[in-house]
Design an enzyme around this catalytic site. Structure first.
Site, PDB file in Angstrom:
ATOM      1  N   ASP A  31      56.039  -9.966   6.922  1.00 21.35           N
ATOM      2  CA  ASP A  31      55.050 -10.807   6.238  1.00 21.35           C
ATOM      3  C   ASP A  31      54.831 -12.024   7.135  1.00 21.35           C
ATOM      4  O   ASP A  31      55.708 -12.883   7.268  1.00 21.35           O
ATOM      5  CB  ASP A  31      55.586 -11.210   4.855  1.00 21.35           C
ATOM      6  CG  ASP A  31      54.574 -12.021   4.059  1.00 21.35           C
ATOM      7  OD1 ASP A  31      53.748 -12.725   4.672  1.00 21.35           O
ATOM      8  OD2 ASP A  31      54.628 -11.981   2.818  1.00 21.35           O
ATOM      9  N   ARG A  56      34.717   0.321  -2.537  1.00 21.60           N
ATOM     10  CA  ARG A  56      36.193   0.366  -2.622  1.00 21.60           C
ATOM     11  C   ARG A  56      36.767   1.042  -1.384  1.00 21.60           C
ATOM     12  O   ARG A  56      37.777   0.620  -0.838  1.00 21.60           O
ATOM     13  CB  ARG A  56      36.651   1.101  -3.890  1.00 21.60           C
ATOM     14  CG  ARG A  56      38.152   1.367  -3.869  1.00 21.60           C
ATOM     15  CD  ARG A  56      38.775   1.687  -5.216  1.00 21.60           C
ATOM     16  NE  ARG A  56      38.024   2.586  -6.039  1.00 21.60           N
ATOM     17  CZ  ARG A  56      37.915   3.916  -5.860  1.00 21.60           C
ATOM     18  NH1 ARG A  56      38.536   4.498  -4.840  1.00 21.60           N
ATOM     19  NH2 ARG A  56      37.215   4.653  -6.695  1.00 21.60           N
ATOM     20  N   TYR A  69      59.225 -14.737  -0.790  1.00 18.24           N
ATOM     21  CA  TYR A  69      58.248 -15.333  -1.716  1.00 18.24           C
ATOM     22  C   TYR A  69      58.536 -14.824  -3.141  1.00 18.24           C
ATOM     23  O   TYR A  69      58.787 -13.623  -3.336  1.00 18.24           O
ATOM     24  CB  TYR A  69      56.835 -14.956  -1.264  1.00 18.24           C
ATOM     25  CG  TYR A  69      55.788 -15.252  -2.298  1.00 18.24           C
ATOM     26  CD1 TYR A  69      55.612 -16.546  -2.790  1.00 18.24           C
ATOM     27  CD2 TYR A  69      54.982 -14.237  -2.808  1.00 18.24           C
ATOM     28  CE1 TYR A  69      54.659 -16.803  -3.757  1.00 18.24           C
ATOM     29  CE2 TYR A  69      54.023 -14.499  -3.769  1.00 18.24           C
ATOM     30  CZ  TYR A  69      53.877 -15.789  -4.243  1.00 18.24           C
ATOM     31  OH  TYR A  69      52.953 -16.057  -5.211  1.00 18.24           O
ATOM     32  N   LYS A  74      46.066 -17.880   2.714  1.00 24.97           N
ATOM     33  CA  LYS A  74      46.721 -19.024   3.341  1.00 24.97           C
ATOM     34  C   LYS A  74      46.017 -19.399   4.650  1.00 24.97           C
ATOM     35  O   LYS A  74      44.833 -19.674   4.649  1.00 24.97           O
ATOM     36  CB  LYS A  74      48.205 -18.716   3.498  1.00 24.97           C
ATOM     37  CG  LYS A  74      48.853 -18.138   2.230  1.00 24.97           C
ATOM     38  CD  LYS A  74      48.814 -19.120   1.090  1.00 24.97           C
ATOM     39  CE  LYS A  74      49.415 -18.713  -0.234  1.00 24.97           C
ATOM     40  NZ  LYS A  74      49.583 -17.370  -0.645  1.00 24.97           N
TER      41      LYS A  74
HETATM   42  N1  PLP Z   1      53.508 -13.591   1.017  1.00 25.10           N
HETATM   43  C1  PLP Z   1      53.834 -14.881   1.123  1.00 25.10           C
HETATM   44  C2  PLP Z   1      54.791 -15.309   2.187  1.00 25.10           C
HETATM   45  C3  PLP Z   1      53.286 -15.825   0.243  1.00 25.10           C
HETATM   46  O1  PLP Z   1      53.623 -17.116   0.362  1.00 25.10           O
HETATM   47  C4  PLP Z   1      52.383 -15.384  -0.745  1.00 25.10           C
HETATM   48  C5  PLP Z   1      51.768 -16.341  -1.701  1.00 25.10           C
HETATM   49  O2  PLP Z   1      52.119 -17.501  -1.758  1.00 25.10           O
HETATM   50  C6  PLP Z   1      52.079 -14.029  -0.847  1.00 25.10           C
HETATM   51  C7  PLP Z   1      52.647 -13.149   0.056  1.00 25.10           C
HETATM   52  C8  PLP Z   1      51.142 -13.504  -1.906  1.00 25.10           C
HETATM   53  O3  PLP Z   1      49.833 -13.843  -1.606  1.00 25.10           O
HETATM   54  P1  PLP Z   1      48.644 -14.053  -2.712  1.00 25.10           P
HETATM   55  O4  PLP Z   1      48.979 -15.281  -3.477  1.00 25.10           O
HETATM   56  O5  PLP Z   1      47.426 -14.146  -1.861  1.00 25.10           O
HETATM   57  O6  PLP Z   1      48.651 -12.843  -3.586  1.00 25.10           O
END
Ligand code: PLP
Length: 426
Positions: free
Chosen positions: A211, A87, A139, A236
């Site tokens: 992000d 961890r 998101y 992604k």
């Molecule tokens: N940030 C963005 C821009 C996203 O599109 C997503 C998920 O689609 C996330 C964060 C969250 O990621 P995760 O699905 O890997 O938890």
């Protein structure tokens, strides 16, 4: 040392080449450490392949072994090789963290179990009673987490269009600790001028967090524009093969204390990523640049096709000259990416459903950034956790369809969309 080395075999007929087997962990004469020192200044394609990885010191494996262990034995009392418990730290994860930090131009990174846990690590840096400004069409999962933090922890949140700098200035409060920037935003591909917003945040003593999931460091490097932290859903593009969920928080150059804070927050929250998943993301990274180039080439073709189709009312893609922030995309980004959304003309649920069910190459699915193309209906899928009012304020109407363009032949994708749109009732 020489006594430990034993002769194993010779190249037949050529006594000049003696092959020897040395014990695992013997120092290498090939100077891998010198190669590692070259990586920060190397080209992006080179970084994708070599960042964070060196031949393994035990056996020379060119990919880091998956240290699939929870626990590391101490060598002696108060003596270990830098790891005690997975961890808190793991060599496979450390390799991925180094690679992502090098690609982003950051100082270091901490890798998390999902993108949402990366969001959590960053949000938990805020002291109690803080206020946060956030991209209005962020998101849906980020929105849900922020709404939870409002109710559970008293976080104050203002959602706004970060392109409106006067509104950004006006929204600051004495307790504003963070600006959450998603650029391009999801699903409307609105851009934020990172430098302008980061400057305002810094004047007020707040952190600018970006992000960078939609573009990846191949196409946008927020630290070059003043960001204080970069967050990723590595699920992604960084992984790129739709077989892992993961996240990362990256700290900026020169900020040792910030790196320590995000690392210890990941440990404290218990959100760190499994060694096996880290290995997979590290493998995906090798082809990041190649994939992004292929993704984007397809996206441009598709955006142009959609923009010319009579059944399409609007296309949201920063690579189109018609995008209101096309000029900003040109200066801030290294490319336009492969996410786009469009609105059907004369929206009705039946027309949306027709398109969603007629497409063949585009899989109806959430997520993005994988090699296969996806279509999503944000109102009922990715952004369903937003209230209808919040969606309306963010401009996400029920006729918006989001595409994640994969790396298939763009002609096949265009033909698929043409078939779905041409067969819509007029
Ligand atoms: N940030 C963005 C821009 C996203 O599109 C997503 C998920 O689609 C996330 C964060 C969250 O990621 P995760 O699905 O890997 O938890």
């Amino acid at each position: 040392m020489a006594d430990d080395v034993h002769l194993d075999s010779n190249v037949p007929g050529n006594p000049a080449y003696h092959f020897t087997i040395v014990p695992p962990g013997s120092p290498s004469r090939a100077g891998w450490a010198q190669r590692a020192a070259l990586v920060p200044a190397a080209g992006l394609a080179t970084k994708c392949v070599h960042a964070g990885v060196q031949p393994d010191p035990a056996y020379g494996a060119v990919m880091p072994p998956i240290y699939q262990t929870s626990t590391f034995a101490f060598r002696d009392v108060c003596q270990n090789a830098g790891y005690d418990y997975t961890r808190s730290g793991n060599p496979t994860r450390a390799a991925l963290e180094e690679a992502i930090a090098l690609l982003e131009g950051g100082m270091g990174a901490t890798c998390t179990s999902t993108g949402m846990s990366a969001v959590l690590v960053a949000l938990n840096l805020l002291p109690h009673g803080s206020h946060l400004l956030c991209t209005i069409d962020c998101y849906g999962g980020t929105f849900r987490t922020l709404e939870h933090a409002k109710a559970a922890y008293g976080l104050e949140v203002t959602y706004l269009d970060l392109a409106d700098l006067a509104a950004v200035r006006a929204a600051f409060r004495p307790n504003t600790g963070m600006v959450w920037i998603e650029t391009p935003s999801n699903p409307l591909l609105r851009l934020t001028d990172i430098r302008a917003v980061a400057d305002i945040a810094h004047e007020r003593g707040a952190l600018a967090v970006v992000d960078n999931t939609f573009l990846s460091p191949a196409l946008q490097r927020p630290f070059e524009h003043g960001a204080d932290l970069v967050v990723h859903s590595t699920t992604k593009y960084l992984n790129g093969h739709s077989d892992v969920v993961g996240g990362a928080v990256v700290s900026p150059p020169g900020k040792v204390a910030m790196l320590q804070r995000i690392q210890s927050m990941n440990n404290l929250l218990g959100t760190s990523q499994s060694p096996h998943d880290c290995f997979l993301v590290l493998r995906g990274l090798k082809t990041l640049l190649l994939r992004m180039q292929a993704h984007e080439a397809g996206a441009r073709r598709i955006a142009e096709f959609l923009a010319s189709h009579p059944q399409v009312a609007r296309v949201h893609y920063p690579g189109l000259a018609s995008h209101p922030q096309h000029a900003l995309a040109r200066t801030q980004q290294k490319g336009f990416g492969a996410m786009l959304s469009f609105e059907l003309s004369g929206y009705t649920p039946a027309r949306v459903n027709h398109v969603l069910t007629t497409l063949r190459w585009f899989t109806l699915a959430e997520s993005l950034g994988g090699v296969e193309s996806l279509v999503a209906h944000p109102a009922s899928m990715t952004h369903a956790s937003m209230t209808p009012e919040a969606r309306q304020r963010a401009g996400i109407n029920d006729g918006v369809l989001r595409l994640s363009i994969g790396i298939e032949d763009p002609s096949d994708l265009v033909a698929d969309l043409r078939r779905a749109l041409d067969s819509l009732p007029a």
